[in-house]
Design an enzyme around this catalytic site. Structure first.
Site, short mmCIF file in Angstrom:
data_model
loop_
_atom_site.label_atom_id
_atom_site.label_comp_id
_atom_site.label_asym_id
_atom_site.label_seq_id
_atom_site.Cartn_x
_atom_site.Cartn_y
_atom_site.Cartn_z
N LYS B 95 26.87 -6.79 31.69
CA LYS B 95 27.34 -7.63 32.79
C LYS B 95 28.45 -6.90 33.51
O LYS B 95 29.51 -6.61 32.94
CB LYS B 95 27.87 -8.97 32.25
CG LYS B 95 28.51 -9.83 33.34
CD LYS B 95 29.00 -11.17 32.80
CE LYS B 95 30.11 -11.75 33.68
NZ LYS B 95 30.78 -12.89 33.04
N GLY B 156 37.26 -19.65 33.98
CA GLY B 156 38.10 -20.48 33.12
C GLY B 156 38.75 -21.67 33.81
O GLY B 156 39.49 -22.42 33.19
N ALA B 182 30.95 -18.62 35.39
CA ALA B 182 32.37 -18.83 35.67
C ALA B 182 32.66 -20.17 36.34
O ALA B 182 32.04 -20.53 37.34
CB ALA B 182 32.95 -17.73 36.55
N GLY B 183 33.61 -20.88 35.76
CA GLY B 183 34.16 -22.06 36.40
C GLY B 183 33.53 -23.39 36.02
O GLY B 183 34.09 -24.44 36.31
N ASN B 204 31.98 -19.94 28.83
CA ASN B 204 32.87 -19.50 27.77
C ASN B 204 33.96 -20.54 27.54
O ASN B 204 33.86 -21.35 26.64
CB ASN B 204 33.45 -18.11 28.08
CG ASN B 204 34.08 -17.46 26.85
OD1 ASN B 204 34.18 -18.08 25.80
ND2 ASN B 204 34.51 -16.22 26.97
N SER B 205 34.96 -20.59 28.44
CA SER B 205 36.09 -21.51 28.24
C SER B 205 35.64 -22.97 28.07
O SER B 205 36.21 -23.70 27.27
CB SER B 205 37.04 -21.45 29.43
OG SER B 205 37.53 -20.14 29.60
#
Lengths: 255, 255, 255, 255
Positions: B95, B156, B182-183, B204-205
């Protein structure tokens, strides 16, 4: 486990009947949704003749029935409709629905309060369809309604949750189950309602009128679970700026 | 089934590593998510010493590994990072992530294009993290990227999809998989991305930092399925006004 | 020209009093806003002693006074409060405000209806603060209210218009002036309300608590004009895709 | 006062030409807008013959001219177009516009960077139309662009600001003027852009294609002032719950 009055439910998804292309699709969608509550408009049934054509192919023993008073424009009509369903033996609970606007099908707050009060007196287990007016929702609860069903947006519109703020206030203040009813259009809408802390949702058009109603029913079942688990798990807070998803400081030296 | 380059994936959910409270939680969250792709920041690993501490407790045979170049601010750094992962045998795909803004961690479009081009020449299977710039996404595809990974919002942040319009344009024009990266903050966000037609998402987060990461991983798994099924089933159109959910005309006479 | 009952107004902006840092700022903000309607909470005034301290420095001859019943939790209290203002000679119109929720200060629909009905009987010119419940707004109009004042969002919240959809329905169905009240936070909010077709807006905190209340009052005056002109002029339709702002075909050959 | 390069402007509203029903309407709308910058597509003009038909009826002495390179799909085309305008004496500044997507008319980031760089070398005062990619906007500024013009949404779409978050980041990081360009549809959109801190906006379709372009031009002029004053005055913060607009405690006793 969701409990409304004395009725225990294993699914948080309630499903409407009567808008499907045919009974086979309806039966399969109902099965795919995992619901144990079926709603129907009493007005649409030929109760006089004992006909329950709307449920053709469904094993009614397996479901709780939630007749609604759709078509009523006054408390009086709603009460009469509820009693018809009860007399026909088609009534575990009743959904009070008194329409105050022909264009938006949004509920009439005054007649809705009256109808709910009357049916509570008569001993019904009452779930009341209402706007997302925060104080009105509390009044319905204080009156004794067993569940309050605020609209996300107009019935059948698919517009989703127009005012998540009000919905959240309604949920926060409530001691009885809040079932988000009307207007949800997609699985993301369903998940959002559940993440706000709703106890359940009611769907009809979003499933029955989807391209593939059976697959959409499955999607909605998953979305309700997803949203509920997300609510229980506790989401991350929204942060206006980024935090590194892959923190890089102090670990391996930049080569 | 999702295919990126020659790599076949059974899950549409990719999961980050390394932000969990401990390895036990990470292992259980990974299992609950049903993912078969694990991402990690090469920079965070002490590859020199063969350490793969970030993966402790995970059976790496079961997953495709997606090293990312987080921490790179230039194409050169990103390329070097990717090669490190390859040399360490930790690389099924790569990535490309070249950050251009320390505050938002949003990507640098120029360096991102360069890094992707170089790594494609080197024969990598390249998935590129990018903003939601519509033309940039197309350029990455035309260049040969095996998947394009537009950001929903800053890494995040949990802000969800800031610009569904752009995302939809990117998805519509694409011939390669679009993975929303993301996000994303909640199951509803995940479902929304999939309903827009995304081929997958990367989290992830939203999982690792949730109150209960394992339950949130399960929620996200369900949300991805729900959103995908919703996309495939075809949602109802949004209508500005209501249509009766329980049609009452012409069936049973009003009594 | 806006007409409420028999009262003619030249400005579509109504302004609250009593939250300013001092009377000088209030006076200047009032002037900058161009308003000709001043609202005030009767409860805050020591009417017994004839004090009109809240208006210090303002030439009351120049304004229409709109006492509100803020602080009332029942119809009875609201009616009593309105009569106090009338008795003190401080009443061209009255704004019915019956709060049903201490947290959100959202109105109580039942008591609001009762209070409005009673004050209409008594001959007041009645403007009623209400939620954005579509049917409730219509009932207030049918009852004879001279204007209906739906909340954009909770009082003083600055959240803007939470549900433009409902507001638009309320405006479309109305034959009496709709004044958007409560929750507007910025000039863009004011313009949006007017573009939806509102007849006017009422502001208090957004001006009084702004960094520079006088400049914000000027900004709001302009925004109300801008939104109104925009409504009258007729905006372009929203198009999902682009149309060339500078069309280039068929004019000058590409060189 | 807004300054772009060495050019001083008294209005923060730039207006396009060439989409009006006729020259009379265009002239009146331009006057009503109060603009001092007129934009036009060089491609549309028969510059070879010295024709400036697009400006018919306008006193060009009173305006700064901003030719744009609409119709260019490459940096080379854009540069050539800019030079044509310069040669024709119709160029105070130049707006770089290199389209990368026929459907959305969104800009090509790579060609946009190249064209801007080249024209800066040639000594032009360069204003560059770009997406709302945060890093791209910064690169354009670092390169020396005299203003950066991020799109609110696709040209002519009237969709307003699709991603206020990105726009705010772009504005916060900028040392040069940020002019929000493309997609604004109504006065509220214009006010919102200015409240975010934009230095100005550029409109074409929103005015030219409005029902009454002259009145809409006036509305937009007011909205730009309103939004700017609002930005300067400092709006109230958004609060999730209400604060009493008419505080009632401790003043007059509840009777």
């Amino acid at each position: 486990m969701l409990k409304i009055g004395n009725i225990k439910l294993s699914s948080r998804l309630m499903l409407g009947t009567g808008k499907y292309e045919n009974h086979e699709v309806q039966k399969n969608a109902v099965a795919a949704s995992g619901t144990d509550v079926l709603t129907f408009a009493v007005r649409r049934m030929s109760l006089e003749e004992g006909s329950t054509d709307a449920f053709k192919g469904l094993d009614l023993e397996k479901f709780k029935l939630l007749p609604n008073t759709a078509g009523a424009a006054t408390a009086e009509e709603a009460v009469r409709t509820a009693k018809l369903a009860q007399a026909a033996g088609l009534c575990d609970m009743v959904k009070v629905e008194v329409i105050g606007c022909d264009k938006t099908l949004l509920p009439d707050p005054v007649e809705t309060l009256k109808a709910s009060e009357e049916l509570l007196k008569e001993g019904f287990t009452v779930l009341t369809y209402t706007s997302d007016d925060v104080v009105l929702a509390r009044k319905l609860e204080e009156m004794g309604c067993h569940a309050v069903m605020p609209a996300a947006s107009p019935i059948g519109s698919g517009l989703g949750i127009l005012n998540p703020y009000n919905l959240q206030r309604i949920i926060e203040q409530a001691q009885v189950p809040i079932i988000v009813d009307a207007g949800l259009g997609s699985p993301a809408d369903a998940a959002q309602a559940m993440e706000l802390g709703a106890d359940g949702i009611l769907l009809n058009s979003a499933v029955a009128k989807a391209g593939d109603p059976v697959k959409m029913a499955e999607a909605m079942k998953l979305a309700v679970h997803a949203g509920r688990y997300g609510f229980e798990a506790g989401r991350i807070e929204k942060a206006p700026l980024a935090s590194p998803s892959s923190p890089v400081e102090g670990v391996s030296p930049r080569t």
